[in-house]
Design an enzyme around this catalytic site. Sequence first.
Site, PDB file in Angstrom:
ATOM      1  N   CYS A 192      -6.217   5.635  -6.435  1.00 59.94           N
ATOM      2  CA  CYS A 192      -7.405   4.702  -5.626  1.00 59.94           C
ATOM      3  C   CYS A 192      -7.383   3.727  -5.833  1.00 59.94           C
ATOM      4  CB  CYS A 192      -8.156   5.696  -5.117  1.00 59.94           C
ATOM      5  SG  CYS A 192      -7.928   7.590  -5.335  1.00 59.94           S
TER       6      CYS A 192
ATOM      7  N   HIS B  69     -11.536   3.355   3.451  1.00 57.77           N
ATOM      8  CA  HIS B  69     -10.429   3.843   2.431  1.00 57.77           C
ATOM      9  C   HIS B  69      -9.410   3.376   2.385  1.00 57.77           C
ATOM     10  CE1 HIS B  69     -10.259   4.307  -1.992  1.00 57.77           C
ATOM     11  NE2 HIS B  69     -10.095   5.710  -1.568  1.00 57.77           N
TER      12      HIS B  69
END
Lengths: 133, 386
Positions: free
Chosen positions: B85, B334
């Site tokens: 991420c 996200h």
Amino acid sequence: MVEGSPSLGWRNYSQRYNLAGNECKTCGKHFFPAVALCPTCRRKGKLVETKMPMEGRLLSYSKVFVGPVGFEMDAPYHLGLVKLQNNVKILAEIVDTPENKIKIGSKVRKVFRKIHSEGETGTISYGYKFRVV
Amino acid sequence: MRNVVIVGAGLTKFGEQWKKSFREMITEAAVSAILDSKLEGKDIEAIYTGTMATGKFIGQEHIGALISDRLGLNPIPSTRLEAACASGSVALKQGYLSIKSGEHDIVAVGGVEKMTEVGVHHASSALGGAGDQETELFHGATFPALYALLARAHMKKFGTTEKHLAQVAVKNHENGVDNPFAQFRNRITIEHVLNSSNVSSPLKLLDCSPLTDGAAGLILMEKQKALDLGLDAVEIVSMAQASDSLALTGRKSLTELNATKQAGKLAYKKAGITAKDIDIAEVHDCFTIAEILAIEDLDFVKKGSGGNATMSGFTAKNGSLPINTSGGLKAKGHPVGATGVAQAVEISQQLLGKADKRQVKGLEYGLTHNVGGSGATCVVGIYRRA
Ligand SMILES: [Zn+2]
């Protein structure tokens, strides 16, 4: 999890079945899974195989309601972060325990269980889980 | 010493983008950043793109080449970077270093992920790859489960409650309302969060950032050249990156992310400032507990007080230190590889006074905080108007 050649599981039998890790004779630290380099002693480290203790205590836990591929049918299940008696930490499923006994600080003991199977014809993986004692 | 500025920023709309492919999204974000910069495609000397799991999400690797090709920018070098991420931030850091080093004067940085076209269990497995395959995924760990373990430990040690966690989501949804690029633009209440379905106790659906398609782009330039051209520019004052154990079992503490502490400390030191000098920040709230850990580990609030600070409004848009004015990962969405770049887009727009309804006044320093996995990689950036 990754599926494919049986060697994926086979080379980890002693780790998954018997909690075999290693220990650095120079600094005394235990590792699970076994490491190929002692991060503290580096080139002065001396690594030998050793088995982890079977018991420890729960540092944290969670009830998993949505599992990843291979665990869809198992959910909900409990995962626990266990601190073994030699201070090594290990993550595993907590089984055979009523939900109200799963608490931070609960004493747990390793059990041997089926972890996962690859469909109808693939390999079946076994390994460690823990139960509250 | 050469310094680096952001001279262009662009985003696609975040969310379920069924009409747009991966390649269309990254092209759209890059073109939007180039247009925003007043430069031209031919001025760009190299491309750095962060993306995490394209092989699993869209069956495509060799992303660097795909992007330079789609942008019509062959034969310049184009490189893909991956740190789960935090992929977007490591791409941004690489672009920053390439200018700092003197190798390039103008580069493009991108971040992109296309996550919504595989089944939810496959998405969960793809994201799980950010953890430890052998000791976490093999045993049935998911990403929410790893953060749930951290949440439970924080609750036990500091008395953090499920309501404290919920307030992070409530605040970030409130901010998302004013972001036209956000996936969710609806207000929610603490009760909504507490009553949402269980994912991995104590985390519920509304404690979790969503699966998102989206892309973000930035144009970076050597500072003096940008100032000579009279461009609107935000300086990247410092960028720092730190690593920690891949698996949670290797961590010294379950109530902090040491990679955040280390990257934060180094970023403040390189910038010659402290946490008190930061006026606005975008932090990595992949789960509500992650924002509480972030504001503590970045020294914005005392360790253990993140829940109460959030409850008191300290991190709200009109609070002392606005956190995630974009809506954060929770409301903006996200798309993992895009996130780090999108955070820098928000901070640069805020520092330039271009954040429209989200605009916070009186800003000097902004910060971005992007985490890979359950805390094994962290990148912190500090920015100021040039
Ligand atoms: Zn040693």
